[in-house]
Design a protein around this motif. Structure first.
Motif, PDB file in Angstrom:
ATOM      1  N   LEU A   1     -12.831 -29.874  10.870  1.00 52.95           N
ATOM      2  CA  LEU A   1     -12.417 -28.647  10.181  1.00 52.95           C
ATOM      3  C   LEU A   1     -11.624 -28.943   8.903  1.00 52.95           C
ATOM      4  O   LEU A   1     -10.400 -28.821   8.853  1.00 52.95           O
ATOM      5  CB  LEU A   1     -11.633 -27.743  11.143  1.00 52.95           C
ATOM      6  CG  LEU A   1     -12.475 -27.277  12.339  1.00 52.95           C
ATOM      7  CD1 LEU A   1     -11.622 -26.528  13.355  1.00 52.95           C
ATOM      8  CD2 LEU A   1     -13.630 -26.394  11.888  1.00 52.95           C
ATOM      9  N   PHE A   2     -12.374 -29.324   7.867  1.00 53.41           N
ATOM     10  CA  PHE A   2     -11.789 -29.566   6.545  1.00 53.41           C
ATOM     11  C   PHE A   2     -11.357 -28.249   5.894  1.00 53.41           C
ATOM     12  O   PHE A   2     -11.712 -27.178   6.368  1.00 53.41           O
ATOM     13  CB  PHE A   2     -12.857 -30.175   5.615  1.00 53.41           C
ATOM     14  CG  PHE A   2     -13.265 -31.571   5.954  1.00 53.41           C
ATOM     15  CD1 PHE A   2     -12.487 -32.642   5.541  1.00 53.41           C
ATOM     16  CD2 PHE A   2     -14.434 -31.821   6.660  1.00 53.41           C
ATOM     17  CE1 PHE A   2     -12.875 -33.947   5.828  1.00 53.41           C
ATOM     18  CE2 PHE A   2     -14.821 -33.112   6.950  1.00 53.41           C
ATOM     19  CZ  PHE A   2     -14.042 -34.183   6.538  1.00 53.41           C
ATOM     20  N   TYR A   3     -10.648 -28.372   4.768  1.00 49.21           N
ATOM     21  CA  TYR A   3     -10.481 -27.195   3.909  1.00 49.21           C
ATOM     22  C   TYR A   3     -11.847 -26.821   3.333  1.00 49.21           C
ATOM     23  O   TYR A   3     -12.231 -25.686   3.286  1.00 49.21           O
ATOM     24  CB  TYR A   3      -9.551 -27.499   2.720  1.00 49.21           C
ATOM     25  CG  TYR A   3      -8.085 -27.245   2.983  1.00 49.21           C
ATOM     26  CD1 TYR A   3      -7.590 -25.951   3.013  1.00 49.21           C
ATOM     27  CD2 TYR A   3      -7.202 -28.301   3.145  1.00 49.21           C
ATOM     28  CE1 TYR A   3      -6.236 -25.711   3.219  1.00 49.21           C
ATOM     29  CE2 TYR A   3      -5.852 -28.073   3.357  1.00 49.21           C
ATOM     30  CZ  TYR A   3      -5.368 -26.783   3.397  1.00 49.21           C
ATOM     31  OH  TYR A   3      -4.040 -26.551   3.599  1.00 49.21           O
ATOM     32  N   GLY A   4     -12.557 -27.819   2.824  1.00 48.21           N
ATOM     33  CA  GLY A   4     -13.865 -27.569   2.215  1.00 48.21           C
ATOM     34  C   GLY A   4     -13.744 -27.309   0.728  1.00 48.21           C
ATOM     35  O   GLY A   4     -12.769 -27.709   0.101  1.00 48.21           O
ATOM     36  N   TYR A   5     -14.736 -26.649   0.172  1.00 48.38           N
ATOM     37  CA  TYR A   5     -14.731 -26.291  -1.257  1.00 48.38           C
ATOM     38  C   TYR A   5     -13.953 -24.983  -1.392  1.00 48.38           C
ATOM     39  O   TYR A   5     -14.311 -23.992  -0.755  1.00 48.38           O
ATOM     40  CB  TYR A   5     -16.147 -26.046  -1.752  1.00 48.38           C
ATOM     41  CG  TYR A   5     -16.996 -27.273  -1.921  1.00 48.38           C
ATOM     42  CD1 TYR A   5     -17.317 -27.733  -3.199  1.00 48.38           C
ATOM     43  CD2 TYR A   5     -17.500 -27.957  -0.822  1.00 48.38           C
ATOM     44  CE1 TYR A   5     -18.119 -28.847  -3.364  1.00 48.38           C
ATOM     45  CE2 TYR A   5     -18.298 -29.069  -0.980  1.00 48.38           C
ATOM     46  CZ  TYR A   5     -18.604 -29.511  -2.254  1.00 48.38           C
ATOM     47  OH  TYR A   5     -19.401 -30.608  -2.428  1.00 48.38           O
ATOM     48  N   THR A   6     -12.958 -24.965  -2.259  1.00 46.66           N
ATOM     49  CA  THR A   6     -12.151 -23.738  -2.301  1.00 46.66           C
ATOM     50  C   THR A   6     -12.921 -22.572  -2.928  1.00 46.66           C
ATOM     51  O   THR A   6     -12.578 -21.413  -2.708  1.00 46.66           O
ATOM     52  CB  THR A   6     -10.793 -23.955  -3.018  1.00 46.66           C
ATOM     53  OG1 THR A   6     -11.041 -24.218  -4.395  1.00 46.66           O
ATOM     54  CG2 THR A   6      -9.980 -25.055  -2.375  1.00 46.66           C
ATOM     55  N   ASN A   7     -13.952 -22.863  -3.679  1.00 46.58           N
ATOM     56  CA  ASN A   7     -14.773 -21.757  -4.242  1.00 46.58           C
ATOM     57  C   ASN A   7     -16.007 -21.481  -3.388  1.00 46.58           C
ATOM     58  O   ASN A   7     -16.850 -20.669  -3.750  1.00 46.58           O
ATOM     59  CB  ASN A   7     -15.199 -22.063  -5.684  1.00 46.58           C
ATOM     60  CG  ASN A   7     -15.906 -23.389  -5.841  1.00 46.58           C
ATOM     61  OD1 ASN A   7     -15.777 -24.266  -4.977  1.00 46.58           O
ATOM     62  ND2 ASN A   7     -16.632 -23.560  -6.928  1.00 46.58           N
ATOM     63  N   GLY A   8     -16.127 -22.146  -2.237  1.00 46.37           N
ATOM     64  CA  GLY A   8     -17.305 -21.986  -1.385  1.00 46.37           C
ATOM     65  C   GLY A   8     -18.231 -23.166  -1.582  1.00 46.37           C
ATOM     66  O   GLY A   8     -18.363 -23.674  -2.710  1.00 46.37           O
ATOM     67  N   THR A   9     -18.869 -23.602  -0.516  1.00 43.50           N
ATOM     68  CA  THR A   9     -19.754 -24.765  -0.642  1.00 43.50           C
ATOM     69  C   THR A   9     -20.926 -24.438  -1.574  1.00 43.50           C
ATOM     70  O   THR A   9     -21.358 -23.279  -1.647  1.00 43.50           O
ATOM     71  CB  THR A   9     -20.337 -25.189   0.723  1.00 43.50           C
ATOM     72  OG1 THR A   9     -21.001 -24.051   1.291  1.00 43.50           O
ATOM     73  CG2 THR A   9     -19.265 -25.688   1.676  1.00 43.50           C
ATOM     74  N   PRO A  10     -21.450 -25.453  -2.275  1.00 43.94           N
ATOM     75  CA  PRO A  10     -22.634 -25.203  -3.112  1.00 43.94           C
ATOM     76  C   PRO A  10     -23.771 -24.602  -2.289  1.00 43.94           C
ATOM     77  O   PRO A  10     -24.493 -23.731  -2.778  1.00 43.94           O
ATOM     78  CB  PRO A  10     -22.992 -26.597  -3.634  1.00 43.94           C
ATOM     79  CG  PRO A  10     -21.725 -27.387  -3.542  1.00 43.94           C
ATOM     80  CD  PRO A  10     -20.964 -26.842  -2.380  1.00 43.94           C
ATOM     81  N   GLN A  11     -23.928 -25.032  -1.023  1.00 43.21           N
ATOM     82  CA  GLN A  11     -25.012 -24.482  -0.179  1.00 43.21           C
ATOM     83  C   GLN A  11     -24.861 -22.974  -0.040  1.00 43.21           C
ATOM     84  O   GLN A  11     -25.822 -22.217  -0.181  1.00 43.21           O
ATOM     85  CB  GLN A  11     -24.983 -25.084   1.239  1.00 43.21           C
ATOM     86  CG  GLN A  11     -25.305 -26.561   1.342  1.00 43.21           C
ATOM     87  CD  GLN A  11     -24.023 -27.409   1.259  1.00 43.21           C
ATOM     88  OE1 GLN A  11     -23.144 -27.151   0.421  1.00 43.21           O
ATOM     89  NE2 GLN A  11     -23.922 -28.436   2.088  1.00 43.21           N
TER      90      GLN A  11
END
Ligand code: PLP
Length: 370
Positions: free
Chosen positions: A50-60
């Motif tokens: 459970l990362f933070y991830g992309y703060t603008n949303g993943t490219p996918q």
């Protein structure tokens, strides 16, 4: 800073989990994880870090979103937000300042109305009119705008009427906004829940200054994911993204993970087909139920799991809702909380037997009023 009360949400928050029957919801009954993910994906969820991830949303996920619009959009034109509620918040915070004027469609969800007024923005309301199919009269729009108008705000399909803006009205709105060089903000969270199964025209890409906000809570039956998005020019998205650093940083990693998998065209269509079938079935039932009731007149929606009913009784919309809630334990929303007195909104997206049982109680409430 003093915020106006968001009456609609406040009343739902306080009572939706207390009543026996909650017909105040505007979306379709939620899907389960087991209904939307393959067994292999469910296994993968258990193993997901459970990362933070992309703060603008993943490219996918951003790619899935732009693919929903019939426009030449790039990944830079989308920001993933915590529901369309956050998207609306970001649009107002980044584009408007105290003293600006906006034109606001009523009846509506009123989030933007209360928020903008709380920030000292002058909100001019313009009603959609039932006698012309819950549409704006573009000539009226033309007379109400001024050189101070910074944004025209619509909700399409509309909450609470479920009406879809006609093509010719959309064209005029775009033309007026272009003449003024002002923003168009279109809340399209109910797009995809059309009763005829045809996704309505989006405002996305209509002008350089057009913002479209939407999400998975309504047509997609996934409010618990809290996935929304805002779509607009790169300059706007950059600004909204930097503001999103202050609001939530990013959406839940798991929600982004799930949404990027289930929004392939084929899987998305399957969810929307389920929505259409369920809504048509329940709406027929609701209309049959209301047909011989003199005390309310239903207005048939074109989209969304909601219908706005006119009250033919000597009582206000709040009196109607509070009385029904307190004596029959069924929750509706009052027209007043949508900016139009004299109506109540029924949500009919819950399971059919639940809607039927709730309507029995509403009927008994109405028979007491004769
Ligand atoms: C028109 C409209 N916009 C935005 C929202 C917020 O929805 P969410 O944040 O779940 O996407 C709602 C919820 O009812 C709504 O009706």
């Amino acid at each position: 800073m003093r915020f106006e009360e968001f009456q609609l949400e406040r009343n739902q928050s306080l009572f939706e989990n207390e009543v026996d029957y909650n017909l105040s919801e505007s979306g379709v009954h939620p899907l389960k994880i087991s209904e939307i993910l393959t067994s292999e994906e469910q296994e993968q969820v258990l193993d997901t870090e459970l990362f933070y991830g992309y703060t603008n949303g993943t490219p996918q996920l951003r790619k899935r979103v732009i693919d929903m619009y019939d426009q030449n959009l790039s990944l830079d034109n989308v920001l993933i937000t915590s529901g369309s509620a956050e998207a609306n918040f970001l649009s107002i915070m980044t584009q408007l300042e105290r003293g600006d004027e906006i034109i606001y469609m009523v009846p509506n969800y009123l989030q933007i109305y209360h928020l903008a007024r709380s920030f000292g923005i002058d909100v001019k309301t313009l009603p959609i009119r039932q006698e012309i199919g819950w549409q704006w009269d573009p000539d009226e729009l033309k007379t109400i705008v001024s050189s101070n108008t910074k944004m025209i705000v619509v909700c399409n399909p509309n909450n609470p009427t479920g009406a879809i803006m006609k093509n010719e009205v959309m064209d005029r709105v775009i033309e007026i906004a272009e003449d003024l060089d002002c923003w168009i903000l279109s809340d399209e969270v109910y797009r995809g829940a059309e009763l005829n199964g045809v996704e309505c025209r989006s405002f996305a890409g209509a002008t350089n200054k057009t913002i479209v906000n939407a999400g998975l809570s309504k047509a997609y039956s996934l409010p618990g994911l809290r996935i929304g998005w805002t779509v607009g020019s790169k300059a706007y998205i950059d600004k909204a993204w930097s503001f999103h650093d202050f609001t939530v940083i990013n959406v839940s990693y798991l929600s982004d993970w799930i949404a990027s998998r289930i929004l392939t065209e084929e899987r998305r269509r399957k969810i929307l087909d389920r929505t259409k079938d369920h809504l048509n079935h329940n709406l027929d039932l609701l209309c049959d139920w209301a047909a011989d009731l003199p005390s309310i007149t239903l207005s048939r929606p074109e989209a969304a799991a909601i219908t706005f009913a006119k009250i033919n009784l000597e009582m206000s919309s709040e009196e109607f809702v509070f009385d029904l809630r307190d004596h029959h334990s069924v929750l509706l929303t009052a027209g007043k909380w949508h900016g139009l007195e004299g109506y109540v909104r029924f949500g009919y997206g819950t399971p059919t037997d639940y809607v039927e049982s709730a309507l029995k109680r509403v009927k008994s409430f109405l028979s007491d009023k004769k």
